[in-house]
Design an enzyme around this catalytic site. Structure first.
Site, PDB file in Angstrom:
ATOM      1  N   PHE A  48      -7.040  20.280 -24.843  1.00 54.71           N
ATOM      2  CA  PHE A  48      -7.733  19.012 -25.055  1.00 54.71           C
ATOM      3  C   PHE A  48      -9.059  19.101 -24.286  1.00 54.71           C
ATOM      4  O   PHE A  48      -9.154  19.844 -23.309  1.00 54.71           O
ATOM      5  CB  PHE A  48      -6.856  17.873 -24.539  1.00 54.71           C
ATOM      6  N   ASP A  49     -10.075  18.325 -24.696  1.00 53.93           N
ATOM      7  CA  ASP A  49     -11.411  18.561 -24.110  1.00 53.93           C
ATOM      8  C   ASP A  49     -11.497  18.346 -22.594  1.00 53.93           C
ATOM      9  O   ASP A  49     -12.096  19.147 -21.901  1.00 53.93           O
ATOM     10  CB  ASP A  49     -12.531  17.829 -24.874  1.00 53.93           C
ATOM     11  N   HIS A  73     -21.603  13.708 -28.441  1.00 59.91           N
ATOM     12  CA  HIS A  73     -21.119  12.753 -29.445  1.00 59.91           C
ATOM     13  C   HIS A  73     -20.909  11.354 -28.893  1.00 59.91           C
ATOM     14  O   HIS A  73     -20.971  10.382 -29.627  1.00 59.91           O
ATOM     15  CB  HIS A  73     -19.847  13.268 -30.130  1.00 59.91           C
ATOM     16  N   ASP A 112       1.042  19.906 -21.018  1.00 59.28           N
ATOM     17  CA  ASP A 112       0.102  18.792 -21.128  1.00 59.28           C
ATOM     18  C   ASP A 112       0.810  17.787 -22.037  1.00 59.28           C
ATOM     19  O   ASP A 112       0.870  17.958 -23.250  1.00 59.28           O
ATOM     20  CB  ASP A 112      -1.222  19.286 -21.715  1.00 59.28           C
ATOM     21  N   TYR A 150       0.843  -1.209   0.000  1.00 57.66           N
ATOM     22  CA  TYR A 150       0.000   0.000   0.000  1.00 57.66           C
ATOM     23  C   TYR A 150       0.876   1.257   0.000  1.00 57.66           C
ATOM     24  O   TYR A 150       0.601   2.213  -0.725  1.00 57.66           O
ATOM     25  CB  TYR A 150      -0.912   0.003   1.230  1.00 57.66           C
ATOM     26  N   LYS A 181      -0.940   7.224 -23.626  1.00 59.93           N
ATOM     27  CA  LYS A 181      -0.481   7.484 -24.988  1.00 59.93           C
ATOM     28  C   LYS A 181       0.984   7.070 -25.114  1.00 59.93           C
ATOM     29  O   LYS A 181       1.274   5.883 -25.223  1.00 59.93           O
ATOM     30  CB  LYS A 181      -0.682   8.964 -25.340  1.00 59.93           C
ATOM     31  N   ALA A 205       0.912  14.395 -22.956  1.00 57.74           N
ATOM     32  CA  ALA A 205       0.520  13.041 -23.362  1.00 57.74           C
ATOM     33  C   ALA A 205       1.433  12.447 -24.445  1.00 57.74           C
ATOM     34  O   ALA A 205       1.806  11.288 -24.381  1.00 57.74           O
ATOM     35  CB  ALA A 205      -0.931  13.046 -23.854  1.00 57.74           C
TER      36      ALA A 205
HETATM   37  C1  PLP Z   1      -5.732  11.990 -23.480  1.00 62.69           C
HETATM   38  C2  PLP Z   1      -5.368  13.368 -23.163  1.00 62.69           C
HETATM   39  C3  PLP Z   1      -5.706  13.947 -21.928  1.00 62.69           C
HETATM   40  C4  PLP Z   1      -6.561  13.234 -20.893  1.00 62.69           C
HETATM   41  O1  PLP Z   1      -6.008  12.052 -20.487  1.00 62.69           O
HETATM   42  P1  PLP Z   1      -6.864  10.777 -20.035  1.00 62.69           P
HETATM   43  O2  PLP Z   1      -5.817   9.775 -19.701  1.00 62.69           O
HETATM   44  O3  PLP Z   1      -7.729  10.377 -21.191  1.00 62.69           O
HETATM   45  O4  PLP Z   1      -7.679  11.182 -18.854  1.00 62.69           O
HETATM   46  C5  PLP Z   1      -5.276  15.238 -21.685  1.00 62.69           C
HETATM   47  N1  PLP Z   1      -4.587  15.938 -22.604  1.00 62.69           N
HETATM   48  C6  PLP Z   1      -4.259  15.408 -23.797  1.00 62.69           C
HETATM   49  C7  PLP Z   1      -3.472  16.232 -24.771  1.00 62.69           C
HETATM   50  C8  PLP Z   1      -4.638  14.118 -24.128  1.00 62.69           C
HETATM   51  O5  PLP Z   1      -4.327  13.622 -25.332  1.00 62.69           O
END
Ligand code: PLP
Length: 460
Positions: free
Chosen positions: A125-126, A451, A216, A73, A259, A218
């Site tokens: 990103f959304d 969507h 950000d 843990y 990613k 990813a």
């Molecule tokens: C996928 C993504 C996120 C969010 O990540 P999740 O793992 O899906 O929660 C944030 N910013 C970017 C640029 C992404 O591609």
């Protein structure tokens, strides 16, 4: 053909059977799914290009790591392995695991933003935009203009428009801007890269105005690879050194590890050297995610992630991965099919407006093409256009997006050259009968993020 497919730098040790339904069955399934690809069962899809997020194939090393995972843990060995990898790759003092990218945003953003504040990005990103807004702040995009024209082949279409950024900071008042976010690669603009020069310019502005800079992150490895290919200064620099340099300009990062870190679930927060902020991050993490040394992940996930971070940085792998996209793009060039160009890192964004010019934005050309790809070859993609954008919250009227894309997102280490040929052949076949493809109308929709759930009907 000018572009050759780059052979896989791996061999296959385990396979997963996929089946292809016949055209009649696919017709039935998509109708049952109300013409919404998110409603299809995964097993009814032949090539699944809905997303590259968490859909990657782990290596034998990662699976061995899964078996070694330490499930203590607190203070698990797998946690310390991950921290070492994170410090080594990013050069940050503090690394905090969380369960995915949006969890990193949920933990960090409320500490930097609140009501009345603004966050400015090359492009949000959304979910990132959603967490800025959930923290009470407003999100503003400042991407370079060339990102908005799919036919302009610029090397760094993901860049921040630095002049516009400075104007926006001055307009809003620097004290009202809580955060600047650099999304690398720029997902919403089509996986387009950001240059080191642009990072430097943005970092200098942030320093001048005293605004923290968050990456950000990813697709950090794909971005580093594009820098090596396209930015003269770095053509002889290793991916690892480019990555370190890129992160050296920011104060923090939030990352979806689903990613470029080649795992199925995971995320990270990085803090360069701010103990005070770390204390607050730890407090939020314990409330939302779990104790700080596991952050919502199992020990086996931490272990696989610590290995995947390095595998995603491998230059032979990146050359093969970007090569897959370039191969597909070259086949589409030959056929005269337009897409966001040059092709990005994690997917190919077909310009559905150009392919289906008879379908207006409010009959959703990106969605029509996505449905057609499923009909044609059992390929699942998604709309990145007016269908995804939805309605004006005040008037209820359909919004018109800058783009009408159909995105083919490519999972890592999953599909082979023959699958890429299926994708290209399907698009070419659809192009030949494009004028007979019909638009769609929404027959039911939820109030937000429609969507994912909406029901559609083909127009006569
Ligand atoms: C996928 C993504 C996120 C969010 O990540 P999740 O793992 O899906 O929660 C944030 N910013 C970017 C640029 C992404 O591609």
């Amino acid at each position: 053909m000018a572009v050759k497919y780059i052979p896989e730098p791996f061999r296959i040790k385990m396979v997963e059977t996929i089946k292809i339904l016949n055209r009649e069955e696919r017709e039935e399934k998509i109708k049952e799914a109300k013409y919404n690809l998110f409603n299809l069962k995964g097993e009814d899809v032949y090539i699944d290009l809905l997303t590259d997020s968490g859909t990657n194939a782990m290596s034998s090393e990662q699976w061995a790591g899964v078996m070694r995972g330490d499930e203590a843990y607190a203070g698990a060995k797998s946690y310390y392995n991950l921290i070492e990898a994170g410090k080594d790759i990013f050069g940050y003092e503090i690394i905090q695991p969380v369960h995915q990218g949006r969890a990193a945003e949920k933990v960090l953003f409320p500490l930097l933003l609140n009501k009345g504040k603004y966050a400015i990005s090359n492009m949000f990103f959304d979910t990132t935009r959603a967490h800025v807004e959930l923290a009470g702040a407003r999100a503003i995009d400042c991407v370079v203009e060339e990102a908005k024209d799919p036919s302009i082949r610029a090397p760094f279409k993901g860049n921040m428009d630095v002049e516009k950024l400075e104007e926006t900071i001055n307009e809003l008042g620097k004290e009202n801007v809580g955060l600047v976010v650099m999304t690398i690669t720029n997902n919403s603009a089509g996986g387009q890269p950001v240059s080191i020069q642009n990072m430097r310019d943005v970092a200098a502005l942030c320093k001048k105005y005293g605004i923290p800079l968050n990456i950000d992150a990813a697709r950090f490895s794909e971005n580093a690879y594009f820098i090596k290919q396209r930015e003269e200064e770095f053509k002889n620099t290793s991916i690892k050194d480019i990555t370190k340099e890129m992160f050296s300009y920011a104060d923090t990062f939030t990352m979806s590890a689903k990613k470029d870190a080649i795992v199925n679930m995971g995320g990270l927060i990085g803090i360069k050297d701010n103990e005070e902020l770390y204390l607050k991050v730890k407090a939020n993490c314990i409330s939302f995610e779990g104790f700080t040394t596991y952050g919502g992940l199992a020990g086996r996930d931490l272990e696989a992630l610590s290995i995947g971070l390095y595998e995603g940085q491998d230059e032979d792998f990146l050359k093969y991965r970007i090569g897959q996209l370039e191969y597909l793009a070259a086949r589409l060039d030959e056929a005269g099919i337009a897409y966001q160009s040059p092709v990005g890192g994690h997917g190919l964004f077909v310009d559905a407006k150009a392919l289906l010019p008879h379908i207006p934005y409010n009959e959703f050309p990106g969605q029509a093409l996505a449905v057609e790809l499923y009909r044609e070859a059992g390929i699942r993609t998604c709309d990145i256009g007016s269908y995804m954008l939805g309605n004006d919250p005040d008037t209820g009227e359909q919004l018109k997006a800058d783009f009408e894309f159909t995105r083919l997102a490519i999972p890592r280490r999953v599909y082979t050259q023959a699958h890429f040929d299926v994708m290209a052949d399907a698009l070419i076949a659809i192009k030949e009968r494009a004028s007979s493809v019909k638009g769609y109308r929404v027959v039911w929709e939820p109030p937000i993020l429609r969507h994912f759930q909406a029901h559609l009907e083909p127009l006569k």
